[in-house]
Scaffold this active site. Structure first.
Site, PDB file in Angstrom:
ATOM      1  N   ARG A  98      42.047  35.231  29.674  1.00  0.00           N
ATOM      2  CA  ARG A  98      40.854  34.414  29.383  1.00  0.00           C
ATOM      3  C   ARG A  98      41.010  33.485  28.183  1.00  0.00           C
ATOM      4  NH1 ARG A  98      40.803  35.409  34.303  1.00  0.00           N
ATOM      5  NH2 ARG A  98      38.902  36.143  35.285  1.00  0.00           N
ATOM      6  N   SER A 178      36.130  41.916  44.673  1.00  0.00           N
ATOM      7  CA  SER A 178      36.348  40.828  43.730  1.00  0.00           C
ATOM      8  C   SER A 178      37.694  41.088  43.061  1.00  0.00           C
ATOM      9  CB  SER A 178      35.218  40.813  42.699  1.00  0.00           C
ATOM     10  OG  SER A 178      35.667  40.149  41.538  1.00  0.00           O
TER      11      SER A 178
HETATM   12  N1  ARG Z   1      37.389  44.864  34.207  1.00  0.00           N
HETATM   13  C1  ARG Z   1      38.419  43.954  33.868  1.00  0.00           C
HETATM   14  C2  ARG Z   1      38.137  43.279  32.567  1.00  0.00           C
HETATM   15  O1  ARG Z   1      37.007  43.194  32.159  1.00  0.00           O
HETATM   16  C3  ARG Z   1      38.687  42.947  34.959  1.00  0.00           C
HETATM   17  C4  ARG Z   1      37.564  41.969  35.219  1.00  0.00           C
HETATM   18  C5  ARG Z   1      37.756  41.061  36.429  1.00  0.00           C
HETATM   19  N2  ARG Z   1      37.835  41.847  37.616  1.00  0.00           N
HETATM   20  C6  ARG Z   1      37.716  41.400  38.870  1.00  0.00           C
HETATM   21  N3  ARG Z   1      37.968  42.253  39.806  1.00  0.00           N
HETATM   22  N4  ARG Z   1      37.406  40.172  39.165  1.00  0.00           N
HETATM   23  O2  ARG Z   1      39.032  42.808  31.930  1.00  0.00           O
END
Ligand code: ARG
Length: 402
Positions: A98, A178
């Site tokens: 990110r 997802s």
């Molecule tokens: N739980 C993880 C985090 O917060 C992954 C988040 C995105 N997960 C997803 N399946 N789109 O870093």
């Protein structure tokens, strides 16, 4: 004549329905010119298609950047040195990506003179926090908007909007999951996984094999580190990118690298996520083992405190922070010593470190051995034990008297 000057918005674009709808929505809502930005972080997706789609939906420009090397060198490697694993389970693949996305959004905004950044995160996750805090650290003057957090549509309403605006909606019955993935790991949530009691169905796994289909023979790997950087596999030099890809492949072959985690999100809720991260877990385990070989006890015992703090700050979106900077300096100081080879064995979903060696090893055979080469001065332990036990002895004497 007064020209209606368009607002320029830079959008983190994945190619999915949400961010495609966001392009049109931003145009309507703000009379915006939308710049779509997509990063290749080794997610293994055809990004040319994504780029075409952004333009077809109406983006002014669609930019794709291959940041795989940058991601590995500037984000994954420091996290490896910090042995960053959130809540002892999750090697932070999504979380680490990110800040780099934010960096490119800001870069494009500055180059194009945009005043707003947009992303497709919802209001419930960690990723909105990570992107927005990172943007604010790099360019506090930029506005940020999360369309999906604003429009509050149901799935049906979103599809209706897409149809009305000529945005292609995937015809195949879409996966109920997802998924977010990059070279450091794959994150899977939603669908039946939302019940933490339900075992993840085999269909959620793409990188790691079902144990019933894995080889009946183990694979041994020799991973060579040079000042903390994994550089060799089986005596051959590899780029960090190729080495990571190779470890994902071999680990996955042996069904190694699955994680089932009910985690604590930053926004206060618990959520269940499945991860596949063979390379990350192999490298983290190998690194820890070699680091232990080459550092004295005090380092081995102290560093985990900082590792935990580091993992937490990465998870919580504070990548671009003075704390991370300072912790990186500490981790790098130790990584300098981590040179050597680790031998690991992969078999039926398991990883074991079965050997390690280093020119900087602090393991001294003469001190450790129990046979005749023993150099350890056994008599010196007598005085040591007297002084080491002195506080305990003193306390025991006083309390017995009472
Ligand atoms: N739980 C993880 C985090 O917060 C992954 C988040 C995105 N997960 C997803 N399946 N789109 O870093």
């Amino acid at each position: 004549m007064v020209l209606d000057k368009k607002k320029k918005v830079v959008l983190a674009y994945s190619g999915g329905l949400d961010t495609s709808v966001a392009i049109r929505w931003l145009q309507e809502e703000f009379n915006a010119e939308v710049y779509a930005v997509t990063l290749d972080m080794g997610q293994g997706k055809e990004l040319e298609e994504v780029q075409k789609k952004a333009l077809a939906v109406g983006a002014k420009e669609a930019l794709v950047f291959d940041v795989r090397e940058e991601f590995l060198n500037q984000y994954v490697l420091p996290a490896l040195w910090a042995e960053a694993i959130y809540e002892k389970k999750y090697p932070l693949a999504t979380a680490l990506s990110r800040p780099l996305i934010a960096k490119y959004l800001v870069k494009v905004a500055q180059e194009r003179g945009a005043t707003m950044i947009a992303h497709g995160c919802t209001g419930k996750g960690n990723d909105q926090v990570r992107i927005e805090v990172s943007v604010s650290a790099l360019a506090p003057e930029l506005e940020v908007i999360a369309p999906a957090r604003v429009w509050k549509w149901s799935r049906e309403e979103e599809i209706e909007y897409a149809n009305a605006n000529g945005i292609p909606v995937p015809v195949t019955t879409e996966s109920p999951y997802s998924i977010d993935q990059n070279i450091w790991g794959r994150s899977i949530e939603c669908g039946v996984l939302e019940d933490p009691w339900v075992e993840p169905p085999e269909e959620v796994f793409e990188w790691t094999k079902d144990l019933r289909d894995t080889p009946d023979q183990p694979t041994y790997l020799e991973i060579g580190f040079d000042q903390g950087i994994p550089k060799m596999l089986g005596g051959q030099y590899y780029s960090l990118l190729n080495l990571t890809e190779e470890l994902n492949r071999i680990g996955g072959e042996h069904g190694f690298g699955r994680v089932d985690h009910v985690e604590n999100r930053l926004v206060g809720i618990k959520s269940r996520e499945i991860y596949e991260c063979p390379a990350a877990l192999i490298l983290l385990e190998a690194y820890r083992d070699l680091e232990n070989l080459v550092t004295p006890r005090e380092v081995t015992h102290f560093k985990p405190y900082l590792e935990e703090r580091y993992s937490q700050l990465v998870y919580e979106g504070l990548w671009f922070s003075p704390l991370r900077d300072a912790l990186d300096a500490f981790m790098e100081k130790i990584a300098c010593r981590v040179t050597g080879v680790v031998r690991v064995k992969l078999y039926k979903g398991n990883l074991s470190v079965v050997g390690r060696k280093s020119d900087y090893s602090l393991y001294d055979f003469g001190l450790a051995t129990y046979d005749k080469e023993d150099m350890f001065d056994h008599r010196s332990s007598e005085g040591f034990i007297k002084l080491w036990g002195l506080p305990t002895r003193t306390s025991a004497i006083v309390y017995r008297k009472k």
